[in-house]
Design a protein around this motif. Structure first.
Motif, PDB file in Angstrom:
ATOM      1  N   ARG A 226      -5.524 -15.370  -9.877  1.00  0.00           N
ATOM      2  CA  ARG A 226      -6.121 -14.175  -9.279  1.00  0.00           C
ATOM      3  C   ARG A 226      -6.589 -14.463  -7.847  1.00  0.00           C
ATOM      4  NH1 ARG A 226      -6.988 -10.106 -12.905  1.00  0.00           N
ATOM      5  NH2 ARG A 226      -6.779 -10.681 -15.100  1.00  0.00           N
ATOM      6  N   PHE A 227      -6.760 -13.396  -7.113  1.00  0.00           N
ATOM      7  CA  PHE A 227      -7.179 -13.482  -5.712  1.00  0.00           C
ATOM      8  C   PHE A 227      -8.651 -13.879  -5.616  1.00  0.00           C
ATOM      9  CE2 PHE A 227      -9.322 -11.011  -2.309  1.00  0.00           C
ATOM     10  CZ  PHE A 227      -8.829 -11.723  -1.221  1.00  0.00           C
ATOM     11  N   THR A 228      -8.960 -14.784  -4.699  1.00  0.00           N
ATOM     12  CA  THR A 228     -10.344 -15.130  -4.365  1.00  0.00           C
ATOM     13  C   THR A 228     -10.514 -15.053  -2.856  1.00  0.00           C
ATOM     14  OG1 THR A 228      -9.833 -17.494  -4.212  1.00  0.00           O
ATOM     15  CG2 THR A 228     -10.569 -16.663  -6.363  1.00  0.00           C
ATOM     16  N   SER A 229     -11.775 -14.839  -2.413  1.00  0.00           N
ATOM     17  CA  SER A 229     -12.013 -14.718  -0.973  1.00  0.00           C
ATOM     18  C   SER A 229     -13.375 -15.265  -0.616  1.00  0.00           C
ATOM     19  CB  SER A 229     -11.922 -13.249  -0.547  1.00  0.00           C
ATOM     20  OG  SER A 229     -12.985 -12.510  -1.116  1.00  0.00           O
ATOM     21  N   ASN A 230     -13.563 -15.525   0.677  1.00  0.00           N
ATOM     22  CA  ASN A 230     -14.850 -15.995   1.199  1.00  0.00           C
ATOM     23  C   ASN A 230     -15.488 -14.986   2.134  1.00  0.00           C
ATOM     24  OD1 ASN A 230     -14.723 -18.563  -0.080  1.00  0.00           O
ATOM     25  ND2 ASN A 230     -13.244 -19.238   1.475  1.00  0.00           N
ATOM     26  N   ASP A 231     -14.777 -13.936   2.452  1.00  0.00           N
ATOM     27  CA  ASP A 231     -15.325 -12.905   3.348  1.00  0.00           C
ATOM     28  C   ASP A 231     -15.202 -11.546   2.687  1.00  0.00           C
ATOM     29  OD1 ASP A 231     -12.461 -13.122   3.650  1.00  0.00           O
ATOM     30  OD2 ASP A 231     -12.655 -11.670   5.294  1.00  0.00           O
ATOM     31  N   GLU A 232     -16.253 -10.743   2.796  1.00  0.00           N
ATOM     32  CA  GLU A 232     -16.249  -9.415   2.196  1.00  0.00           C
ATOM     33  C   GLU A 232     -16.515  -8.373   3.282  1.00  0.00           C
ATOM     34  OE1 GLU A 232     -15.202  -9.356  -0.738  1.00  0.00           O
ATOM     35  OE2 GLU A 232     -15.501 -11.477  -1.207  1.00  0.00           O
ATOM     36  N   PRO A 233     -15.861  -7.210   3.212  1.00  0.00           N
ATOM     37  CA  PRO A 233     -16.067  -6.171   4.231  1.00  0.00           C
ATOM     38  C   PRO A 233     -17.471  -5.579   4.135  1.00  0.00           C
ATOM     39  CG  PRO A 233     -14.712  -5.333   2.441  1.00  0.00           C
ATOM     40  CD  PRO A 233     -14.879  -6.805   2.191  1.00  0.00           C
ATOM     41  N   VAL A 239     -10.842  -1.758   1.786  1.00  0.00           N
ATOM     42  CA  VAL A 239     -10.079  -2.949   1.429  1.00  0.00           C
ATOM     43  C   VAL A 239      -9.645  -3.588   2.743  1.00  0.00           C
ATOM     44  CG1 VAL A 239      -8.108  -3.884   0.180  1.00  0.00           C
ATOM     45  CG2 VAL A 239      -9.271  -1.847  -0.696  1.00  0.00           C
ATOM     46  N   SER A 240     -10.233  -4.702   3.072  1.00  0.00           N
ATOM     47  CA  SER A 240      -9.986  -5.307   4.383  1.00  0.00           C
ATOM     48  C   SER A 240      -8.547  -5.800   4.497  1.00  0.00           C
ATOM     49  CB  SER A 240     -10.945  -6.468   4.610  1.00  0.00           C
ATOM     50  OG  SER A 240     -10.641  -7.533   3.725  1.00  0.00           O
ATOM     51  N   THR A 241      -8.134  -5.955   5.750  1.00  0.00           N
ATOM     52  CA  THR A 241      -6.786  -6.466   6.003  1.00  0.00           C
ATOM     53  C   THR A 241      -6.621  -7.862   5.422  1.00  0.00           C
ATOM     54  OG1 THR A 241      -6.591  -5.174   8.036  1.00  0.00           O
ATOM     55  CG2 THR A 241      -5.118  -7.068   7.803  1.00  0.00           C
ATOM     56  N   SER A 242      -7.645  -8.690   5.544  1.00  0.00           N
ATOM     57  CA  SER A 242      -7.541 -10.054   5.018  1.00  0.00           C
ATOM     58  C   SER A 242      -7.414 -10.052   3.504  1.00  0.00           C
ATOM     59  CB  SER A 242      -8.758 -10.879   5.447  1.00  0.00           C
ATOM     60  OG  SER A 242      -9.946 -10.376   4.859  1.00  0.00           O
ATOM     61  N   HIS A 243      -8.073  -9.100   2.823  1.00  0.00           N
ATOM     62  CA  HIS A 243      -7.951  -8.998   1.373  1.00  0.00           C
ATOM     63  C   HIS A 243      -6.551  -8.507   0.982  1.00  0.00           C
ATOM     64  CE1 HIS A 243     -12.503  -8.902   0.190  1.00  0.00           C
ATOM     65  NE2 HIS A 243     -12.163  -9.953   0.933  1.00  0.00           N
ATOM     66  N   GLN A 244      -6.040  -7.521   1.719  1.00  0.00           N
ATOM     67  CA  GLN A 244      -4.677  -7.044   1.453  1.00  0.00           C
ATOM     68  C   GLN A 244      -3.678  -8.194   1.573  1.00  0.00           C
ATOM     69  OE1 GLN A 244      -3.652  -3.452   3.792  1.00  0.00           O
ATOM     70  NE2 GLN A 244      -5.856  -3.185   4.123  1.00  0.00           N
ATOM     71  N   GLN A 245      -3.801  -8.927   2.673  1.00  0.00           N
ATOM     72  CA  GLN A 245      -2.865 -10.015   2.911  1.00  0.00           C
ATOM     73  C   GLN A 245      -3.052 -11.138   1.899  1.00  0.00           C
ATOM     74  OE1 GLN A 245      -3.750 -10.951   7.005  1.00  0.00           O
ATOM     75  NE2 GLN A 245      -2.344  -9.380   7.802  1.00  0.00           N
ATOM     76  N   GLY A 246      -4.296 -11.384   1.478  1.00  0.00           N
ATOM     77  CA  GLY A 246      -4.564 -12.425   0.498  1.00  0.00           C
ATOM     78  C   GLY A 246      -3.968 -12.106  -0.856  1.00  0.00           C
ATOM     79  N   ILE A 247      -4.025 -10.834  -1.257  1.00  0.00           N
ATOM     80  CA  ILE A 247      -3.439 -10.428  -2.537  1.00  0.00           C
ATOM     81  C   ILE A 247      -1.915 -10.578  -2.487  1.00  0.00           C
ATOM     82  CG2 ILE A 247      -3.038  -8.458  -4.064  1.00  0.00           C
ATOM     83  CD1 ILE A 247      -5.889  -7.516  -3.320  1.00  0.00           C
ATOM     84  N   MET A 248      -1.313 -10.119  -1.389  1.00  0.00           N
ATOM     85  CA  MET A 248       0.132 -10.238  -1.267  1.00  0.00           C
ATOM     86  C   MET A 248       0.580 -11.691  -1.112  1.00  0.00           C
ATOM     87  SD  MET A 248       1.087  -7.259  -1.799  1.00  0.00           S
ATOM     88  CE  MET A 248       2.841  -7.575  -1.583  1.00  0.00           C
TER      89      MET A 248
END
Length: 376
Positions: A226-233, A239-248
């Motif tokens: 699953r997708f994980t991140s260190n930055d939240e909008p 849905v931030s661009t970095s989250h979109q790109q991270g999921i893809m």
């Protein structure tokens, strides 16, 4: 034997998947691999895909087989097309062999056509590469350039398009080949009663690859990361661009991992769109195979069967009609031989089995499943 007269390397470098071309006299002294009567016989069979295209004042009517009689269609304005002739008519295989300079995984089928004067299928666009080989008789072919073309009568379900301005407009005679890449509109018209052959090469679409990959992951319980991140909008509804790109990126990581996609790809590319003439021989034993070979039998693939291996595969195996055959004890040269050679003489087979005993089990398994057969 069918021997092409044009320079294959030059064709691959400058024409293949680039632009259409008429290759005059591509086969010298071309002989039809099947007669009109034999083709009509195939069209009688329930398992064989066939259709008649009847030219009318309003356009074209398509009638799907099987067919018992053609008298209602008269002496002109119709065409019989039979798909996957190479699956059912072994004498057509040598014509297919002439085009194996294109990889087997792309090969779709050999379609044969019998057409009466003024018979044709109308202007249309294919999403695959096709070589149209003229046999007996003459047909006029027109090919247009790439572009945006309206479907006939603005009908989104119509396989036909409105007419086009041709960049090729020629009459084909026996042995001529017309090559057409995907996307180019074309239309054939029969001038005299004629036989012709279409050899198609197809690649999977993005939809097909994604669907096959998804099914493979579900069936094998894979792709659970699953997708994980260190930055939240700052905005909760964004849905931030970095989250979109991270999921893809999760998909991109799978696409770059051979162990994640190779099994799926081998199974997908080794399958056929059309029925194969599979006749299992479940009772055959390994000893009976040796006895048959000793008496001079030949081992041959059934028509249209794809036997593939992946370069740099993560496992030692071949793919046959969507099935996986693990062959850990065979060397790479033998695997390549299995994929390249469509038949083995008794001497070849016995020598291979002597050198690689695992082949005795493999050949027996392929025979029992009906993928190969023994011939005198």
């Amino acid at each position: 034997m069918y021997q092409l007269t044009f320079d294959i390397n030059e064709f691959l470098a400058n024409t293949w998947q680039k632009n259409p071309v008429l290759l005059r006299g591509a086969f010298k002294d071309f002989v039809d691999p099947i007669s009109a009567e034999e083709l009509a016989g195939l069209a009688c069979e329930e398992d064989i895909a066939s259709r008649v295209v009847n030219t009318t004042a309003d356009g074209w009517d398509v009638i799907h087989g099987p067919f018992e009689d053609y008298s209602e269609y008269g002496e002109q304005n119709w065409q019989l097309l039979v798909q996957a002739v190479n699956h059912w008519y072994p004498d057509s295989q040598p014509l297919v062999e002439a085009f194996r300079f294109i990889p087997d995984w792309r090969f779709d089928d050999l379609m044969a056509s019998f057409a009466t004067p003024k018979g044709g299928v109308g202007p249309h666009i294919d999403n695959y590469d096709v070589f149209i080989i003229q046999g007996e008789g003459e047909r006029r072919w027109r090919v247009g350039d790439l572009g945006n073309y309206q479907q006939r009568d603005n009908n989104p379900d119509s396989p036909l398009i409105e007419d086009f301005e041709p960049i090729i407009d020629e009459v084909l005679q026996a042995g001529d080949i017309l090559y057409i890449p995907p996307g180019y509109p074309h239309c054939g018209e029969t001038l005299t009663t004629a036989m012709s052959y279409s050899i198609g090469f197809r690649a999977p679409s993005q939809q097909e690859v994604v669907n096959e990959l998804a099914d493979y992951f579900i069936d094998n319980n894979l792709g659970s990361q699953r997708f994980t991140s260190n930055d939240e909008p700052s905005s909760p509804g964004v849905v931030s661009t970095s989250h979109q790109q991270g999921i893809m990126k999760l998909l991109a990581e799978l696409a770059n991992n051979p162990q994640a996609y190779q099994t799926m790809m081998g199974k997908l590319l080794s399958q056929n769109r059309f029925e194969l003439d599979i006749c299992p021989d479940e009772s055959i034993t390994e000893q009976e195979l040796i006895d048959a070979l000793t008496q001079g039998a030949t081992i041959s693939r059934i028509g249209g069967l794809k036997v593939l291996k992946l370069e740099d595969d993560s496992a030692q195996r071949i793919f046959v009609n969507g099935e996986v055959f693990e062959l850990n004890e065979l060397n790479a040269e033998t695997l390549t031989l299995l994929t390249n050679q469509v038949s083995f003489t008794s001497e070849q087979a016995l020598a291979l089995i002597d050198a690689e005993p695992q082949l005795q089990t493999l050949f027996t398994q392929l025979l029992s499943q009906g993928f190969y057969y023994l011939a005198e």
